[in-house]
Design an enzyme around this catalytic site. Structure first.
Site, PDB file in Angstrom:
ATOM      1  NE  ARG B  16      -1.266   0.090   4.916  1.00 24.59           N
ATOM      2  CZ  ARG B  16      -0.777   0.334   5.725  1.00 24.59           C
ATOM      3  NH1 ARG B  16      -2.011   1.604   5.516  1.00 24.59           N
ATOM      4  NH2 ARG B  16      -0.920  -0.177   7.364  1.00 24.59           N
ATOM      5  CB  SER B  43      -6.263   3.404   6.259  1.00 23.69           C
ATOM      6  OG  SER B  43      -6.962   3.371   7.603  1.00 23.69           O
ATOM      7  CD  GLU B  64     -17.407   2.506   1.969  1.00 25.56           C
ATOM      8  OE1 GLU B  64     -19.184   2.686   1.994  1.00 25.56           O
ATOM      9  OE2 GLU B  64     -17.022   2.892   3.202  1.00 25.56           O
ATOM     10  CG  PHE B  89     -14.712  -1.381   3.662  1.00 25.02           C
ATOM     11  CD1 PHE B  89     -15.288  -1.949   4.367  1.00 25.02           C
ATOM     12  CD2 PHE B  89     -13.708  -0.589   4.491  1.00 25.02           C
ATOM     13  CE1 PHE B  89     -15.543  -2.512   5.318  1.00 25.02           C
ATOM     14  CE2 PHE B  89     -13.719  -1.323   5.745  1.00 25.02           C
ATOM     15  CZ  PHE B  89     -14.395  -1.817   6.080  1.00 25.02           C
ATOM     16  CG  HIS B 115      -5.931  -2.157   5.160  1.00 29.05           C
ATOM     17  ND1 HIS B 115      -5.643  -0.920   4.248  1.00 29.05           N
ATOM     18  CD2 HIS B 115      -6.302  -2.648   6.276  1.00 29.05           C
ATOM     19  CE1 HIS B 115      -5.758  -0.367   5.369  1.00 29.05           C
ATOM     20  NE2 HIS B 115      -5.135  -0.914   6.990  1.00 29.05           N
ATOM     21  CG  ASP B 123      -8.300  -3.249  12.627  1.00 25.53           C
ATOM     22  OD1 ASP B 123      -8.518  -2.916  13.452  1.00 25.53           O
ATOM     23  OD2 ASP B 123      -8.174  -2.209  11.594  1.00 25.53           O
ATOM     24  NE  ARG B 173      -2.948  -2.477   9.817  1.00 27.57           N
ATOM     25  CZ  ARG B 173      -2.387  -2.962  10.609  1.00 27.57           C
ATOM     26  NH1 ARG B 173      -1.665  -4.509  10.746  1.00 27.57           N
ATOM     27  NH2 ARG B 173      -2.241  -2.239  11.591  1.00 27.57           N
TER      28      ARG B 173
HETATM   29  C1  LIG Z   1     -18.082   0.506   5.018  1.00 25.76           C
HETATM   30  C2  LIG Z   1     -16.418   0.913   5.681  1.00 25.76           C
HETATM   31  N1  LIG Z   1     -15.908   1.615   5.572  1.00 25.76           N
HETATM   32  C3  LIG Z   1     -14.456   1.989   6.229  1.00 25.76           C
HETATM   33  C4  LIG Z   1     -14.502   1.645   7.623  1.00 25.76           C
HETATM   34  C5  LIG Z   1     -13.442   2.325   7.753  1.00 25.76           C
HETATM   35  N2  LIG Z   1     -13.227   2.884   9.388  1.00 25.76           N
HETATM   36  C6  LIG Z   1     -13.589   2.730   9.969  1.00 25.76           C
HETATM   37  S1  LIG Z   1     -13.739   3.728  11.322  1.00 25.76           S
HETATM   38  C7  LIG Z   1     -14.420   5.040  10.328  1.00 25.76           C
HETATM   39  C8  LIG Z   1     -14.305   6.368  10.860  1.00 25.76           C
HETATM   40  C9  LIG Z   1     -15.674   6.506  11.461  1.00 25.76           C
HETATM   41  O1  LIG Z   1     -15.865   7.359  11.934  1.00 25.76           O
HETATM   42  P1  LIG Z   1     -17.671   7.588  12.879  1.00 25.76           P
HETATM   43  O2  LIG Z   1     -18.833   6.706  12.718  1.00 25.76           O
HETATM   44  O3  LIG Z   1     -18.062   8.830  12.678  1.00 25.76           O
HETATM   45  O4  LIG Z   1     -16.957   6.696  14.045  1.00 25.76           O
HETATM   46  P2  LIG Z   1     -16.477   6.833  15.604  1.00 25.76           P
HETATM   47  O5  LIG Z   1     -15.468   6.321  15.638  1.00 25.76           O
HETATM   48  O6  LIG Z   1     -15.870   8.712  15.628  1.00 25.76           O
HETATM   49  O7  LIG Z   1     -16.988   7.107  16.914  1.00 25.76           O
HETATM   50  C10 LIG Z   1     -13.431   4.116   8.664  1.00 25.76           C
HETATM   51  C11 LIG Z   1     -14.275   5.395   7.911  1.00 25.76           C
HETATM   52  C12 LIG Z   1     -15.017   1.149   7.831  1.00 25.76           C
HETATM   53  N3  LIG Z   1     -15.427   0.483   8.914  1.00 25.76           N
HETATM   54  N4  LIG Z   1     -16.370   0.400   6.847  1.00 25.76           N
END
Ligand SMILES: Cc1ncc(C[n+]2csc(CCOP(=O)(O)OP(=O)(O)O)c2C)c(N)n1
Ligand SMILES: [Mg+2]
Lengths: 276, 320
Positions: B16, B43, B64, B89, B115, B123, B173
């Site tokens: 990556r 990431s 997405e 995703f 990833h 994870d 990753r």
């Molecule tokens: C469908 C999907 N896209 C991307 C991710 C990667 N990802 C994990 S946590 C996150 C941010 C989440 O933000 P939020 O919903 O505000 O939760 P917070 O951690 O702020 O509570 C992302 C983009 C994922 N888990 N699932």
């Protein structure tokens, strides 16, 4: 379903926060800041008399459901469930280790009391609708609570679910949005600014409240109000701080979001002192 | 012990990172390049590009489906959108959008899934892309590339961006062994023979290429001479290299960090069946989801090891 006093709920939240920090620092990876923002809500659900559940009978058809759609915050869920007696605090120290069912994201096939396997954001509210519809079909009187992230609200599926829940008048469904202002790559204001959730979701026909979600009194009051609404789905926009209450420490580290980063042992020590 | 260590291959950069750095470099000379991100640029490593060229970087949030169709629109207007997310995703969450906004209209969108595989580690399964190659290969007209190391990824990134048409590039990753210390002789659709041999062939991609080299070394001690092929491009596949390997060595084992169905193994087996049927073996994640754990522990537990490749070669060779 214990129903603690406000003071005891606050104490319980502190114990849960200590566990969140301990288990993620021990794991050396994970999402402590996303877990800390949500702690009051999860604590109130499990210990404020809102959810009926029995750790000895986790699949009882009449249990209330909690679905953590923002699955990366599972340290708060595992910690609350350990405190509730589903498993022990020693168990959850194995978080993220090979062979441990306390995986990096919740896996309903490996742990009792986990209602949905989450980790791909955007799906939990729809799953919750499935539980709520089944409850109506079977004439069961349980409530389904779903917690979402504010960044997660960018997923189109969430808005499809919001529309569907209104169609079926799911008064047995409560969505809680952890409005902590950050997502992975930065502040929600900069990444995808959905501005105010309340008017948007109200426009879909839901009952919506906006509260300070790190204030236990406000959380308890909002959950009570939601319980009293019986003609539509309910939503609580829970305004929180990501990493609460150790945000100053995270700011001092130069990263108030601290997304997906465990605390170093030194930072964990400081954080535990601050909240203890 | 990382894959490739037994062959003396030094640990190199994560693929990556190689992708992200190459993308940023290419951005300097190609102003049609744009990125579309779904809140994971730090990431997937499109972040260096986004920081260098903020006017050409769009982060649409955790969305997405929208991300992919936006890229389709950009491509229809002559841009070259690179749309990157976690492999799961991107491919799994936005599959219909990839079908209708990219593959069917044959638009010049560069899909990048990071990833990939179980070696992402702690994870856990919800973040592991292990269906992605099957999904990508199912789409008519989409070129599918799984580079093995950093040098290979740099060349693969360039080649995908130069090609006119939809591509899927898969990157990982963690750090991986260096297969090509002197640069990678990369050509889209052309297999690379990284070791010659006469008794059996191991066809691999991604981090199983160094694993295959380890296995070939172990088998040499047993008197089995193995050819090792880095089949970085799964689609379009190098039929000639596969047919020649089948005819010349008489047994083929395919090793990949993907589910059993629909990945490199399936693609190679189709060609072998059509050209020169020989005994085959498959080393992959199987027909199951993995779990959380440290990357090395997971590779060992789920059988993505040189030892597993050795076993598979012995069996296929024994059936000749
Ligand atoms: C469908 C999907 N896209 C991307 C991710 C990667 N990802 C994990 S946590 C996150 C941010 C989440 O933000 P939020 O919903 O505000 O939760 P917070 O951690 O702020 O509570 C992302 C983009 C994922 N888990 N699932
Ligand atoms: Mg957030």
């Amino acid at each position: 379903m214990p129903e603690l006093s406000l003071d005891d709920l606050k104490k319980k939240a502190t114990q849960i926060r200590e566990l969140i920090i301990r288990i993620t620092t021990e794991a050396g990876s994970g999402h402590p800041s996303s877990s800390l923002s949500a702690t009051e809500v999860v604590t109130a659900l499990y210990f404020g008399g809102f959810m009926k559940y029995d750790p000895k009978n986790p699949s009882s058809p009449d249990r209330d459901r909690f679905i953590l759609s923002k699955g990366h915050a599972c340290p708060v869920l595992y910690s609350a469930m350990a405190e509730a007696g589903y498993f022990t605090t020693d168990d959850i120290m194995t978080l993220r280790k090979l062979g441990s069912p306390w995986e990096g994201h919740p896996n309903m096939r490996r742990l009792p009391g986990i209602e949905a396997s989450t980790g791909s954001l955007g799906q939990g509210l729809s799953i919750g609708i499935g539980h709520a519809l089944a409850g109506k079909m079977d004439g069961r009187n349980y409530q389904t609570y779903v917690m979402l992230g504010d960044g997660e609200m960018g997923e189109g599926q969430v808005w499809e679910a919001i529309a569907a829940a209104e169609k079926y008048a799911l008064n047995n469904l409560t969505a809680i949005i952890d409005r902590n202002g950050y997502q992975q790559t930065g502040a929600t204001k900069e990444v995808l600014d959905l501005t105010e959730f309340q008017p948007k979701i109200e426009a879909f026909g839901w009952h919506v409240q906006t509260i300070n979600g790190n204030d236990m009194g406000e959380v308890v009051a909002a959950l009570k109000t939601a319980r009293g609404v019986n003609d539509k789905p309910t939503c609580i926009v829970s305004k929180t701080q990501k990493g609460y209450p150790v945000v100053p420490l995270l700011e001092a580290e130069g990263d108030p979001n601290y997304h997906g980063k465990p605390f170093s042992p030194e930072l964990a020590k400081k954080a535990l002192e601050l909240i203890g | 012990m990382y894959l490739g260590e037994a062959s003396g291959l030094p640990l190199g950069a994560a693929t990556r990172d190689a992708f992200g750095n190459a993308l940023k470099d290419l951005g300097a000379t190609n102003d049609r390049l744009v990125t579309v991100d779904g809140d994971v640029g730090n990431s997937t490593r499109t972040e260096p590009f986004a920081l260098a060229y903020p006017d050409r970087a769009f982060n649409v949030g955790i969305a997405e489906s929208n991300m992919v169709s936006v890229a389709g629109g950009l491509a229809a207007c002559g841009k070259i959108p690179v749309v990157a997310s976690f492999a799961c995703f991107l491919m799994d969450n936005a599959f219909d959008q990839i079908r209708m906004s990219v593959a069917f209209p044959n638009l010049n969108v560069k899909l990048v899934g990071s990833h990939a595989g179980i070696s992402i580690g702690e994870d856990g399964p919800s973040q592991m892309g292990i269906e992605d190659v099957a999904l990508a290969c199912s789409l008519p007209g989409v070129t599918v590339v799984v580079p093995s190391d950093a040098a290979c990824t740099i060349e693969a990134t360039k080649a995908c961006l130069e090609l006119e048409g939809p591509t899927y590039l898969r990157v990982g990753r963690g750090k991986v062994a260096t297969v090509y210390p002197d640069g990678c002789p990369f050509e889209l659709g052309k297999a690379i023979t990284v070791r010659d041999g006469s008794d059996a062939t191991i066809i691999a991609n991604g981090l199983m290429v160094p694993g295959a080299l380890d296995a070939a070394k172990m088998l040499e001690a047993d008197g089995i001479s193995c050819r090792v092929i880095d089949l970085h491009t799964i689609k379009p596949i190098d039929r000639d290299a596969i047919a020649a390997a089948a005819k010349e060595t008489g047994a083929i084992v395919v090793a990949e960090e993907h589910l059993h169905h629909g990945g490199l193994g399936s693609a190679v087996a189709q060609v072998v069946a059509e050209t020169a049927p020989v005994p085959m073996g498959f080393v992959n994640v199987g027909d199951q989801y993995a779990e959380s754990g440290d990357p090395q522990g997971l590779l060992d537990k789920y059988g993505l090891t040189a030892a597993a490749v050795v076993d598979a070669v012995r069996q296929a060779h024994g059936r000749k």
